[in-house]
Motif scaffolding. Sequence first.
Motif, PDB file in Angstrom:
ATOM      1  N   ARG A  87       0.838  -1.213   0.000  1.00 16.84           N
ATOM      2  CA  ARG A  87       0.000   0.000   0.000  1.00 16.84           C
ATOM      3  C   ARG A  87       0.868   1.255   0.000  1.00 16.84           C
ATOM      4  O   ARG A  87       0.579   2.228  -0.700  1.00 16.84           O
ATOM      5  N   LEU A  90       2.258   1.743  -3.496  1.00 18.91           N
ATOM      6  CA  LEU A  90       1.270   2.324  -4.400  1.00 18.91           C
ATOM      7  C   LEU A  90       1.059   3.808  -4.121  1.00 18.91           C
ATOM      8  O   LEU A  90       0.763   4.585  -5.031  1.00 18.91           O
ATOM      9  N   ARG A  91       1.233   4.185  -2.865  1.00 13.10           N
ATOM     10  CA  ARG A  91       1.026   5.590  -2.498  1.00 13.10           C
ATOM     11  C   ARG A  91       2.187   6.470  -2.938  1.00 13.10           C
ATOM     12  O   ARG A  91       1.998   7.602  -3.398  1.00 13.10           O
ATOM     13  N   PRO A  94       4.552   5.779  -7.658  1.00 13.80           N
ATOM     14  CA  PRO A  94       4.226   6.310  -8.994  1.00 13.80           C
ATOM     15  C   PRO A  94       4.738   7.728  -9.219  1.00 13.80           C
ATOM     16  O   PRO A  94       5.392   8.013 -10.226  1.00 13.80           O
ATOM     17  N   LEU A 343      -1.607  11.361 -10.849  1.00  8.87           N
ATOM     18  CA  LEU A 343      -0.463  10.496 -10.536  1.00  8.87           C
ATOM     19  C   LEU A 343      -0.512   9.869  -9.147  1.00  8.87           C
ATOM     20  O   LEU A 343       0.242   8.931  -8.881  1.00  8.87           O
ATOM     21  N   GLU A 344      -1.369  10.378  -8.278  1.00  9.36           N
ATOM     22  CA  GLU A 344      -1.441   9.825  -6.925  1.00  9.36           C
ATOM     23  C   GLU A 344      -2.761   9.096  -6.670  1.00  9.36           C
ATOM     24  O   GLU A 344      -2.765   7.913  -6.320  1.00  9.36           O
ATOM     25  N   LYS A 345      -3.860   9.796  -6.851  1.00 12.11           N
ATOM     26  CA  LYS A 345      -5.157   9.250  -6.454  1.00 12.11           C
ATOM     27  C   LYS A 345      -5.534   7.954  -7.167  1.00 12.11           C
ATOM     28  O   LYS A 345      -6.080   7.037  -6.527  1.00 12.11           O
ATOM     29  N   PRO A 346      -5.267   7.801  -8.474  1.00 12.01           N
ATOM     30  CA  PRO A 346      -5.640   6.534  -9.118  1.00 12.01           C
ATOM     31  C   PRO A 346      -5.005   5.319  -8.446  1.00 12.01           C
ATOM     32  O   PRO A 346      -5.635   4.255  -8.355  1.00 12.01           O
ATOM     33  N   PHE A 347      -3.784   5.458  -7.963  1.00  8.51           N
ATOM     34  CA  PHE A 347      -3.112   4.340  -7.302  1.00  8.51           C
ATOM     35  C   PHE A 347      -3.581   4.191  -5.856  1.00  8.51           C
ATOM     36  O   PHE A 347      -3.590   3.084  -5.313  1.00  8.51           O
ATOM     37  N   MET A 348      -3.974   5.307  -5.230  1.00 10.13           N
ATOM     38  CA  MET A 348      -4.527   5.224  -3.883  1.00 10.13           C
ATOM     39  C   MET A 348      -5.861   4.495  -3.891  1.00 10.13           C
ATOM     40  O   MET A 348      -6.254   3.892  -2.886  1.00 10.13           O
ATOM     41  N   ASN A 349      -6.563   4.544  -5.019  1.00  9.36           N
ATOM     42  CA  ASN A 349      -7.861   3.885  -5.116  1.00  9.36           C
ATOM     43  C   ASN A 349      -7.739   2.371  -5.254  1.00  9.36           C
ATOM     44  O   ASN A 349      -8.748   1.662  -5.185  1.00  9.36           O
ATOM     45  N   ILE A 350      -6.517   1.887  -5.476  1.00 14.62           N
ATOM     46  CA  ILE A 350      -6.287   0.433  -5.494  1.00 14.62           C
ATOM     47  C   ILE A 350      -6.171  -0.010  -4.044  1.00 14.62           C
ATOM     48  O   ILE A 350      -5.137   0.146  -3.396  1.00 14.62           O
TER      49      ILE A 350
END
Length: 367
Positions: A87, A90-91, A94, A343-350
Motif C-alpha cells: 500500500r 502504491l502511495r 508512482p 499520478l497519486e489518487k488513481p493508485f490510492m484507489n487500489i
Amino acid sequence: MKLQDERIRDIGLDHLRALAAFMVFSWHFTHAWYGYPVSFEGAPSVFFLAILDEGHTGVALFMALSGYLFAKILDGRSMNYLAFLARRGLRLLPLLFVMLFVVGVQQYFAGNDVLAYLQSLPYGLIEPSLPNGGWSLTVEFHFYLMLPFLLYLCRKSPLLLLSAILLAISLRGYLYMRNGSVFWPAYWTLTGRIDQFILGILAYQYRSLFIKKHVLFVLSAVAFCLFYYCFDRLGGFYQFNGYPSPTPLWIVIPTLEGAFYGLLIAYYDNSFKSSLGWFSQFVGKIGQYSYSMYLLHFFVVFWMADYIHRHIMDISYYYTAQLWALLCFLALVPVTFASYHLLEKPFMNIRVPYIKRATRPPVAVGA
C-alpha cells in the motif's frame, strides 16, 4: 457524527502537512543552494520566522506526522506487513518514478551521462541519494522496515520507545566524537530522523497530555523558534562553522525537532475541531497535495526566484522574498492538484487492506 469528526481531524493534519510543505518551499525559494536571492547571513528580526528561514526543518515535521499518523491508524490493531508495504508503494512510488524520469530527461538535455544517472538510482534504496527530495523517501522506507519492531515496543510500553531515542542520541554522540561532525547522518539518514518518527508515535500515545494545553504549547513554540533564531544567526544549515557543520548541536537537533513537532501535532489534532469553511478546506487541500508539492517544486522553485529577482523586483530583502515565496507557492497549487488526481489518487484507489484485527481496545483521546 463519528465519520464527520474523523474527517475534521484529518483536515487538521492536512493543515500541518501544508505548513511543512510551505516551510520546505520557502527555504528553497529564498536561499536556493547557495544563498540566492537572500543571503544566509543573519536571521529575520521577527524571531518566529526563523523556522521559515531555516525551512529545511519542515522535513522533520513531515516525519513526525508520519509517525503520529501510523500510530493513530494502527492503535490497538495489528497489520499485514507485506500488504502495508504494498500500500505504501502504491502511495509513494508512482509520483517518485515520474519525478525520476523527468530528472533523467533533464540530465539528457543538459548533456550529462544518463546511464550513470540510471545506475545511481538503485543506491537510493540504501543511501539518501535520490534527487529532488527523494532522499527523504529513502529515510521513510528505512522507517517502514523498523515499524513492526517499534509498534511491538509501543504495545509493551510506549516508554520503551524512549530507549530507542536514547540509543540514537548515543550513536550520534559517538559518531561526533569519532568524526568531528555528525551533520550528515543526523540530517540525511534514519540515524537522526528516527527520533522524529518515534516522537510522533509517542505524541499520539500521550496525546491526552497536550489537549487544550495552550500555555504549554505557546511556551514550547516560543522556545523552539528562539532556538532556531539563534541557530540561524550563528550561520544555520550551511554556514554554522562551515558545511557540513561541525557543531555538536546536530546530536540533539533531530530530537528537539521531533519533540516540538510531536507536541504541535498532538495539540492541534486534539485541541480543536477544524472548521469546514472554505479557508480551512483550501489549506487542507494544499496539505492533501503536499507530496506532489514536495517532489515537484524542485523543478521550478529556483527558476521562479531567479526570474522574479532579475525581471520583476529585487527580492534579496528577506521579507519581500518571503511574500513572493507565498505567492509562488499558491501559484503551484493547481499543478499539484493535477498531479494528485492524475499520478497519486488513481493508485490510492487500489485498495490493499493491511489492518488485520484489533489486538486491544484503542485508547480513547483524553483518557
